[in-house]
Scaffold this motif. Sequence first.
Motif, PDB file in Angstrom:
ATOM      1  N   VAL A  43       0.837  -1.199   0.000  1.00 16.76           N
ATOM      2  CA  VAL A  43       0.000   0.000   0.000  1.00 16.76           C
ATOM      3  C   VAL A  43       0.875   1.253   0.000  1.00 16.76           C
ATOM      4  O   VAL A  43       0.577   2.237  -0.699  1.00 16.76           O
ATOM      5  N   ARG A  44       1.959   1.224   0.753  1.00 19.89           N
ATOM      6  CA  ARG A  44       2.877   2.360   0.767  1.00 19.89           C
ATOM      7  C   ARG A  44       3.425   2.622  -0.644  1.00 19.89           C
ATOM      8  O   ARG A  44       3.487   3.771  -1.093  1.00 19.89           O
ATOM      9  N   GLY A  45       3.803   1.569  -1.341  1.00 18.82           N
ATOM     10  CA  GLY A  45       4.315   1.737  -2.693  1.00 18.82           C
ATOM     11  C   GLY A  45       3.281   2.307  -3.641  1.00 18.82           C
ATOM     12  O   GLY A  45       3.584   3.186  -4.457  1.00 18.82           O
ATOM     13  N   ARG A  46       2.053   1.818  -3.538  1.00 20.56           N
ATOM     14  CA  ARG A  46       0.983   2.338  -4.391  1.00 20.56           C
ATOM     15  C   ARG A  46       0.672   3.792  -4.056  1.00 20.56           C
ATOM     16  O   ARG A  46       0.358   4.599  -4.948  1.00 20.56           O
ATOM     17  N   LEU A  47       0.739   4.147  -2.768  1.00 20.67           N
ATOM     18  CA  LEU A  47       0.509   5.529  -2.364  1.00 20.67           C
ATOM     19  C   LEU A  47       1.562   6.441  -2.979  1.00 20.67           C
ATOM     20  O   LEU A  47       1.233   7.495  -3.542  1.00 20.67           O
ATOM     21  N   LEU A  48       2.829   6.055  -2.892  1.00 25.84           N
ATOM     22  CA  LEU A  48       3.882   6.883  -3.472  1.00 25.84           C
ATOM     23  C   LEU A  48       3.725   7.004  -4.983  1.00 25.84           C
ATOM     24  O   LEU A  48       3.960   8.075  -5.559  1.00 25.84           O
ATOM     25  N   THR A  49       3.315   5.923  -5.647  1.00 21.59           N
ATOM     26  CA  THR A  49       3.081   5.975  -7.088  1.00 21.59           C
ATOM     27  C   THR A  49       1.978   6.982  -7.419  1.00 21.59           C
ATOM     28  O   THR A  49       2.115   7.797  -8.335  1.00 21.59           O
ATOM     29  N   ALA A  50       0.874   6.930  -6.666  1.00 25.74           N
ATOM     30  CA  ALA A  50      -0.233   7.857  -6.905  1.00 25.74           C
ATOM     31  C   ALA A  50       0.174   9.302  -6.627  1.00 25.74           C
ATOM     32  O   ALA A  50      -0.296  10.234  -7.302  1.00 25.74           O
ATOM     33  N   LEU A  51       1.061   9.493  -5.641  1.00 25.48           N
ATOM     34  CA  LEU A  51       1.526  10.837  -5.303  1.00 25.48           C
ATOM     35  C   LEU A  51       2.668  11.310  -6.205  1.00 25.48           C
ATOM     36  O   LEU A  51       3.119  12.453  -6.091  1.00 25.48           O
ATOM     37  N   ARG A  52       3.142  10.412  -7.077  1.00 30.74           N
ATOM     38  CA  ARG A  52       4.268  10.704  -7.966  1.00 30.74           C
ATOM     39  C   ARG A  52       5.501  11.137  -7.170  1.00 30.74           C
ATOM     40  O   ARG A  52       6.211  12.082  -7.523  1.00 30.74           O
ATOM     41  N   LEU A  53       5.749  10.406  -6.070  1.00 28.24           N
ATOM     42  CA  LEU A  53       6.914  10.641  -5.239  1.00 28.24           C
ATOM     43  C   LEU A  53       7.802   9.412  -5.261  1.00 28.24           C
ATOM     44  O   LEU A  53       7.328   8.277  -5.186  1.00 28.24           O
ATOM     45  N   ARG A  54       9.120   9.642  -5.349  1.00 32.02           N
ATOM     46  CA  ARG A  54      10.088   8.558  -5.255  1.00 32.02           C
ATOM     47  C   ARG A  54      10.488   8.344  -3.796  1.00 32.02           C
ATOM     48  O   ARG A  54      10.410   9.274  -2.978  1.00 32.02           O
ATOM     49  N   ALA A  55      10.952   7.163  -3.484  1.00 36.25           N
ATOM     50  CA  ALA A  55      11.372   6.865  -2.116  1.00 36.25           C
ATOM     51  C   ALA A  55      12.490   7.796  -1.667  1.00 36.25           C
ATOM     52  O   ALA A  55      12.544   8.195  -0.495  1.00 36.25           O
ATOM     53  N   ASP A  56      13.385   8.188  -2.594  1.00 32.62           N
ATOM     54  CA  ASP A  56      14.498   9.052  -2.203  1.00 32.62           C
ATOM     55  C   ASP A  56      14.074  10.518  -2.036  1.00 32.62           C
ATOM     56  O   ASP A  56      14.895  11.361  -1.668  1.00 32.62           O
ATOM     57  N   GLU A  57      12.804  10.824  -2.295  1.00 33.98           N
ATOM     58  CA  GLU A  57      12.288  12.172  -2.066  1.00 33.98           C
ATOM     59  C   GLU A  57      11.621  12.297  -0.698  1.00 33.98           C
ATOM     60  O   GLU A  57      11.161  13.384  -0.327  1.00 33.98           O
ATOM     61  N   LEU A  58      11.582  11.209   0.066  1.00 33.47           N
ATOM     62  CA  LEU A  58      10.976  11.224   1.394  1.00 33.47           C
ATOM     63  C   LEU A  58      12.000  11.620   2.443  1.00 33.47           C
ATOM     64  O   LEU A  58      13.209  11.457   2.262  1.00 33.47           O
ATOM     65  N   ASP A  59      11.504  12.145   3.562  1.00 33.74           N
ATOM     66  CA  ASP A  59      12.359  12.491   4.697  1.00 33.74           C
ATOM     67  C   ASP A  59      12.834  11.203   5.355  1.00 33.74           C
ATOM     68  O   ASP A  59      12.014  10.428   5.869  1.00 33.74           O
ATOM     69  N   PRO A  60      14.123  10.923   5.367  1.00 28.60           N
ATOM     70  CA  PRO A  60      14.601   9.667   5.944  1.00 28.60           C
ATOM     71  C   PRO A  60      14.430   9.586   7.453  1.00 28.60           C
ATOM     72  O   PRO A  60      14.496   8.489   8.030  1.00 28.60           O
ATOM     73  N   ALA A  61      14.182  10.727   8.107  1.00 28.60           N
ATOM     74  CA  ALA A  61      14.061  10.738   9.561  1.00 28.60           C
ATOM     75  C   ALA A  61      12.638  10.502  10.049  1.00 28.60           C
ATOM     76  O   ALA A  61      12.426  10.287  11.247  1.00 28.60           O
ATOM     77  N   LEU A  62      11.662  10.555   9.149  1.00 29.73           N
ATOM     78  CA  LEU A  62      10.262  10.437   9.547  1.00 29.73           C
ATOM     79  C   LEU A  62       9.575   9.361   8.712  1.00 29.73           C
ATOM     80  O   LEU A  62       9.704   9.356   7.487  1.00 29.73           O
ATOM     81  N   PRO A  63       8.795   8.480   9.336  1.00 29.91           N
ATOM     82  CA  PRO A  63       8.162   7.400   8.593  1.00 29.91           C
ATOM     83  C   PRO A  63       6.869   7.830   7.906  1.00 29.91           C
ATOM     84  O   PRO A  63       6.234   8.820   8.297  1.00 29.91           O
ATOM     85  N   VAL A  64       6.478   7.102   6.883  1.00 30.82           N
ATOM     86  CA  VAL A  64       5.154   7.243   6.272  1.00 30.82           C
ATOM     87  C   VAL A  64       4.200   6.355   7.070  1.00 30.82           C
ATOM     88  O   VAL A  64       4.356   5.139   7.122  1.00 30.82           O
ATOM     89  N   LEU A  65       3.218   6.981   7.705  1.00 29.44           N
ATOM     90  CA  LEU A  65       2.240   6.266   8.529  1.00 29.44           C
ATOM     91  C   LEU A  65       0.848   6.803   8.196  1.00 29.44           C
ATOM     92  O   LEU A  65       0.702   7.795   7.483  1.00 29.44           O
ATOM     93  N   VAL A  66      -0.161   6.159   8.738  1.00 31.29           N
ATOM     94  CA  VAL A  66      -1.527   6.663   8.616  1.00 31.29           C
ATOM     95  C   VAL A  66      -2.026   6.977  10.020  1.00 31.29           C
ATOM     96  O   VAL A  66      -1.822   6.200  10.957  1.00 31.29           O
ATOM     97  N   SER A  67      -2.633   8.160  10.177  1.00 29.76           N
ATOM     98  CA  SER A  67      -2.983   8.669  11.499  1.00 29.76           C
ATOM     99  C   SER A  67      -4.437   9.128  11.527  1.00 29.76           C
ATOM    100  O   SER A  67      -4.935   9.723  10.565  1.00 29.76           O
ATOM    101  N   PHE A  68      -5.097   8.877  12.651  1.00 31.46           N
ATOM    102  CA  PHE A  68      -6.528   9.164  12.820  1.00 31.46           C
ATOM    103  C   PHE A  68      -6.741  10.155  13.952  1.00 31.46           C
ATOM    104  O   PHE A  68      -6.199  10.003  15.044  1.00 31.46           O
ATOM    105  N   ALA A  69      -7.553  11.193  13.673  1.00 27.40           N
ATOM    106  CA  ALA A  69      -8.033  12.099  14.717  1.00 27.40           C
ATOM    107  C   ALA A  69      -9.434  12.574  14.327  1.00 27.40           C
ATOM    108  O   ALA A  69      -9.772  13.743  14.435  1.00 27.40           O
ATOM    109  N   GLY A  70     -10.219  11.631  13.811  1.00 25.98           N
ATOM    110  CA  GLY A  70     -11.541  11.923  13.255  1.00 25.98           C
ATOM    111  C   GLY A  70     -11.660  11.418  11.843  1.00 25.98           C
ATOM    112  O   GLY A  70     -12.730  10.985  11.411  1.00 25.98           O
TER     113      GLY A  70
END
Length: 278
Positions: free
Chosen positions: A128-155
């Motif tokens: 799912v992470r890979g498909r999300l990055l594909t849809a966002l047109r982002l490469r893995a090396d364009e992500l912040d290496p210090a912060l993870p890709v997660l899904v978060s809920f507050a409503g």
Amino acid sequence: MEILHYTAFTTDPTGGNRAGVVLDASTLDSSQMQAIATRLGYSESAFLTRREDGSYNVRYFAPSTEVQFCGHATIAAAVALAQAFGTGPLMFHTPVGEIPLDTFVHDGAVRATLTSVDTQVAELSAEVRGRLLTALRLRADELDPALPVLVSFAGNWHPIVPVASAEILASFDYDFDLLAALMAEQGWGATVNVMFRLTGNSFESRNPFPPGGVREDAATGSAAASLGGYLRQVDELELPAVVSVLQGHHMGSPSQLQITIPETGGIQVSGSAVRLEI
């Protein structure tokens, strides 16, 4: 029945995120609320019905669907109530639960603070992470290496996607149809929070919103609350913490959201709203 027009998370009528607000929606059914939201074309509109105890039932509609919770329309509605009836505490009963609010005047402007429902944070599968990055047109090396890709809920469930630079965020584009399909499949009914960390407690954010039929949201209160839950989960800040989120300036509609992150419980999101004469 009066439809009010507000722009939230700004004191400038040319900035912020616009919302329709109906303070008395007691005569409207779901199809009528949806028709009003569709006609307005704002990313969300809020429809309120006063209860006997003085609290409010609230429903939120994007141009193409009902959504479970919306932060900027909540702030707009709270400011509208404060301007109509005076500042003070409020309680909104929403599809995701009770949302306490406080309204007050700060530096001559009416502001509102909401407290979200409690947060949850989950990991994404590699697929799912890979498909999300594909849809966002982002490469893995364009992500912040210090912060993870997660899904978060507050409503609402918001994927949180940290990128490595302000330049990557500024040039961000995505595949609307591909992201819409993935979000529908995963049950993500709001926005994806693509963000960059400016400083320790300051972030810049962009929020695509295909489920609502909106290309990009100029200020997303529920995503800000979800970001607060995310930052608490990844243990990035000394708590309690106050965080600033800048959003919307890539769209020509600058917005500023303030998040207060306690050690436990819901996240507080604060901002102003301006009534528009339309």
